[in-house]
Design a protein around this motif. Structure first.
Motif, PDB file in Angstrom:
ATOM      1  N   GLY A   1      18.451  11.825 -20.657  1.00  0.00           N
ATOM      2  CA  GLY A   1      19.690  11.692 -21.407  1.00  0.00           C
ATOM      3  C   GLY A   1      19.397  11.185 -22.804  1.00  0.00           C
ATOM      4  N   PRO A   2      20.424  10.977 -23.605  1.00  0.00           N
ATOM      5  CA  PRO A   2      20.228  10.521 -24.987  1.00  0.00           C
ATOM      6  C   PRO A   2      19.498   9.185 -25.094  1.00  0.00           C
ATOM      7  N   GLU A   3      19.628   8.335 -24.054  1.00  0.00           N
ATOM      8  CA  GLU A   3      19.042   7.000 -24.116  1.00  0.00           C
ATOM      9  C   GLU A   3      17.698   6.890 -23.406  1.00  0.00           C
ATOM     10  N   GLY A   4      17.253   7.973 -22.746  1.00  0.00           N
ATOM     11  CA  GLY A   4      15.990   7.907 -22.036  1.00  0.00           C
ATOM     12  C   GLY A   4      16.036   8.663 -20.722  1.00  0.00           C
ATOM     13  N   ILE A   5      15.093   8.360 -19.835  1.00  0.00           N
ATOM     14  CA  ILE A   5      15.034   9.033 -18.541  1.00  0.00           C
ATOM     15  C   ILE A   5      16.095   8.441 -17.620  1.00  0.00           C
ATOM     16  N   VAL A   6      16.984   9.298 -17.158  1.00  0.00           N
ATOM     17  CA  VAL A   6      18.132   8.887 -16.355  1.00  0.00           C
ATOM     18  C   VAL A   6      17.786   8.894 -14.865  1.00  0.00           C
ATOM     19  N   ALA A   7      16.983   9.884 -14.448  1.00  0.00           N
ATOM     20  CA  ALA A   7      16.666  10.023 -13.024  1.00  0.00           C
ATOM     21  C   ALA A   7      15.316  10.685 -12.851  1.00  0.00           C
ATOM     22  N   ILE A   8      14.627  10.272 -11.785  1.00  0.00           N
ATOM     23  CA  ILE A   8      13.394  10.923 -11.351  1.00  0.00           C
ATOM     24  C   ILE A   8      13.625  11.378  -9.928  1.00  0.00           C
ATOM     25  N   ARG A   9      13.546  12.687  -9.702  1.00  0.00           N
ATOM     26  CA  ARG A   9      13.747  13.241  -8.363  1.00  0.00           C
ATOM     27  C   ARG A   9      12.415  13.829  -7.885  1.00  0.00           C
ATOM     28  N   ASN A  10      11.859  13.220  -6.855  1.00  0.00           N
ATOM     29  CA  ASN A  10      10.532  13.584  -6.368  1.00  0.00           C
ATOM     30  C   ASN A  10      10.640  14.451  -5.119  1.00  0.00           C
ATOM     31  N   GLN A  11      10.224  15.704  -5.233  1.00  0.00           N
ATOM     32  CA  GLN A  11      10.226  16.606  -4.084  1.00  0.00           C
ATOM     33  C   GLN A  11       8.815  16.664  -3.512  1.00  0.00           C
ATOM     34  N   ALA A  12       8.661  16.166  -2.271  1.00  0.00           N
ATOM     35  CA  ALA A  12       7.340  16.140  -1.639  1.00  0.00           C
ATOM     36  C   ALA A  12       7.343  16.802  -0.265  1.00  0.00           C
ATOM     37  N   ASN A  13       8.497  17.305   0.172  1.00  0.00           N
ATOM     38  CA  ASN A  13       8.574  17.992   1.459  1.00  0.00           C
ATOM     39  C   ASN A  13       7.757  19.289   1.360  1.00  0.00           C
ATOM     40  N   PRO A  14       6.667  19.401   2.123  1.00  0.00           N
ATOM     41  CA  PRO A  14       5.807  20.600   1.987  1.00  0.00           C
ATOM     42  C   PRO A  14       6.538  21.908   2.246  1.00  0.00           C
ATOM     43  N   ASP A  15       7.603  21.876   3.070  1.00  0.00           N
ATOM     44  CA  ASP A  15       8.361  23.097   3.343  1.00  0.00           C
ATOM     45  C   ASP A  15       9.063  23.610   2.084  1.00  0.00           C
ATOM     46  N   LYS A  16       9.340  22.709   1.138  1.00  0.00           N
ATOM     47  CA  LYS A  16      10.053  23.074  -0.082  1.00  0.00           C
ATOM     48  C   LYS A  16       9.117  23.279  -1.270  1.00  0.00           C
ATOM     49  N   LEU A  17       7.813  23.316  -0.998  1.00  0.00           N
ATOM     50  CA  LEU A  17       6.842  23.487  -2.073  1.00  0.00           C
ATOM     51  C   LEU A  17       5.973  24.729  -1.886  1.00  0.00           C
ATOM     52  N   VAL A  18       6.292  25.536  -0.872  1.00  0.00           N
ATOM     53  CA  VAL A  18       5.518  26.756  -0.612  1.00  0.00           C
ATOM     54  C   VAL A  18       5.627  27.718  -1.785  1.00  0.00           C
ATOM     55  N   ARG A  19       6.853  27.951  -2.248  1.00  0.00           N
ATOM     56  CA  ARG A  19       7.055  28.893  -3.359  1.00  0.00           C
ATOM     57  C   ARG A  19       6.449  28.341  -4.648  1.00  0.00           C
ATOM     58  N   ALA A  20       6.581  27.031  -4.862  1.00  0.00           N
ATOM     59  CA  ALA A  20       5.987  26.425  -6.055  1.00  0.00           C
ATOM     60  C   ALA A  20       4.473  26.614  -6.060  1.00  0.00           C
ATOM     61  N   THR A  21       3.849  26.488  -4.898  1.00  0.00           N
ATOM     62  CA  THR A  21       2.399  26.696  -4.798  1.00  0.00           C
ATOM     63  C   THR A  21       2.042  28.133  -5.138  1.00  0.00           C
ATOM     64  N   GLU A  22       2.838  29.083  -4.656  1.00  0.00           N
ATOM     65  CA  GLU A  22       2.587  30.498  -4.965  1.00  0.00           C
ATOM     66  C   GLU A  22       2.718  30.753  -6.465  1.00  0.00           C
ATOM     67  N   GLN A  23       3.744  30.183  -7.071  1.00  0.00           N
ATOM     68  CA  GLN A  23       3.945  30.358  -8.509  1.00  0.00           C
ATOM     69  C   GLN A  23       2.834  29.689  -9.297  1.00  0.00           C
ATOM     70  N   TRP A  24       2.399  28.523  -8.833  1.00  0.00           N
ATOM     71  CA  TRP A  24       1.350  27.775  -9.521  1.00  0.00           C
ATOM     72  C   TRP A  24       0.050  28.575  -9.535  1.00  0.00           C
ATOM     73  N   ALA A  25      -0.260  29.201  -8.406  1.00  0.00           N
ATOM     74  CA  ALA A  25      -1.514  29.961  -8.279  1.00  0.00           C
ATOM     75  C   ALA A  25      -1.529  31.177  -9.190  1.00  0.00           C
ATOM     76  N   ALA A  26      -0.348  31.651  -9.576  1.00  0.00           N
ATOM     77  CA  ALA A  26      -0.260  32.889 -10.365  1.00  0.00           C
ATOM     78  C   ALA A  26      -0.363  32.650 -11.866  1.00  0.00           C
ATOM     79  N   ALA A  27      -0.487  31.377 -12.289  1.00  0.00           N
ATOM     80  CA  ALA A  27      -0.504  31.077 -13.725  1.00  0.00           C
ATOM     81  C   ALA A  27      -1.671  30.161 -14.072  1.00  0.00           C
ATOM     82  N   ASP A  28      -2.019  30.133 -15.349  1.00  0.00           N
ATOM     83  CA  ASP A  28      -3.090  29.265 -15.832  1.00  0.00           C
ATOM     84  C   ASP A  28      -2.480  27.976 -16.373  1.00  0.00           C
ATOM     85  N   HIS A  29      -3.085  26.817 -16.028  1.00  0.00           N
ATOM     86  CA  HIS A  29      -2.477  25.542 -16.400  1.00  0.00           C
ATOM     87  C   HIS A  29      -3.389  24.624 -17.186  1.00  0.00           C
ATOM     88  N   GLY A  30      -4.633  25.031 -17.412  1.00  0.00           N
ATOM     89  CA  GLY A  30      -5.540  24.168 -18.148  1.00  0.00           C
ATOM     90  C   GLY A  30      -5.950  22.945 -17.343  1.00  0.00           C
TER      91      GLY A  30
END
Length: 313
Positions: free
Chosen positions: A278-307
């Motif tokens: 927000g205008p004054e700083g970080i309002v919220a940190i939402r941490n997603q660590a459920n492996p069932d909800k990170l399958v697609r993110a892993t697939e997307q991550w593997a398809a790109a270069d990240h340095g």
């Protein structure tokens, strides 16, 4: 574009848009895929030649499948272990859908997806169809079998609920990276003071482990409490590495259009921390660590270069 020669081709042409609608409605990429597949099965079984406006027919079928899923999902989430958070999508994921307007970008932001959880299924459907896909209320009314006036009333009510929860600032990709770099430097410093300076006084931290990995069952609120928690979360430990199968590499990226930290172990995304700013700083940190909800993110991550990673825990 070549002539669409078959009913399958016609459906496939509509698939990306249907998937983007379903993801916004359900907050889950895997459930969105299921809804789109069910829509295809109904399309395949229908007398397609008698459907005058295929796009409208498909949108109505998909939306009603999603409404049924939302109703059953609410019951499931009552027994969900800990905090339920949406499934994050990394930059470039086609399921993020259209991003031509501010409304479209905002409708798929992680913060708004979390806010949409507070709405009724009908409110969520009207908001998504109107705000993100610019359907006129006449069409929304036909899709949901309500009056046009009811659609307008539901939309204004839903928009107010979402607006009441907003505190965000518009951030481009370069600014998002700077925010994540500054956040990571503070979070890995071993001290709370640098984090407190980045957070708003009423900042919150939420985590979703789905009962699969450790995560706080209740949100934390207040800059000092959140900073103390994050200091521990980003502190290297043998136990953490044993739990995750290695030392997490931390990268700056964007998820759902906003700044995010991605933790990766051996190419597998083990957590995505979405920062709401927000205008004054970080309002919220939402941490997603459920492996069932990170399958697609892993697939997307593997398809790109990240340095190189910014930090290794």
């Amino acid at each position: 574009m070549g002539l669409i020669t078959s009913d399958v081709d016609r459906f496939e042409a509509a698939r990306p848009r249907l998937a983007a609608i379903a993801y916004r409605l359900l907050g889950s990429a895997s459930e969105a895929d299921d809804a789109v597949q069910e829509t295809y099965l109904r399309w395949h079984a229908a007398d397609v030649g008698r459907i005058e406006v295929p796009e409208a027919w498909l949108t109505k079928v998909l939306t009603n499948i999603c409404l049924n899923q939302l109703t059953s999902a609410r019951a499931r989430r009552e027994t969900y272990v800990g905090q339920w958070l949406p499934e994050p999508l990394l930059t470039g994921d086609p399921m993020l859908g259209p991003a031509d307007t501010a409304e479209q970008r905002e409708s798929v932001s992680y913060a708004v997806l979390a806010l949409l959880e507070r709405l009724s299924p009908n409110e969520r459907a009207v908001y998504v169809l109107r705000e993100a896909f610019d359907h006129p209320h006449r069409e929304i009314a036909e899709i949901l079998d309500i009056t046009e006036a009811a659609s307008q009333q539901i939309y204004h009510r839903a928009k107010k609920h979402v607006a009441d929860g907003k505190a965000r600032a518009r951030i481009d990709e370069a600014a998002a990276r700077r925010i994540v770099e500054e956040f990571l430097a503070a979070a890995t410093s071993g001290r709370t003071e640098p984090l407190v300076r980045l957070l708003t006084a009423d900042a919150v931290s939420l985590g979703d482990g789905g009962g699969k990995v450790p995560a706080r069952a209740t949100p934390l609120a207040g800059a000092l409490a959140v900073a103390s928690f994050l200091r521990g979360l980003f502190k290297p430990s043998k136990a953490k590495r044993a739990l995750l199968g290695g030392a997490p590499e931390l990268y700056a990226t964007t998820a759902n259009g906003g700044p995010a930290v991605v933790a990766v172990v051996d190419g597998r995304v083990v957590a995505v921390s979405c920062l709401e700013v927000g205008p004054e700083g970080i309002v919220a940190i939402r941490n997603q660590a459920n492996p069932d909800k990170l399958v697609r993110a892993t697939e997307q991550w593997a398809a790109a270069d990240h340095g190189a990673p910014l930090h290794v825990l």
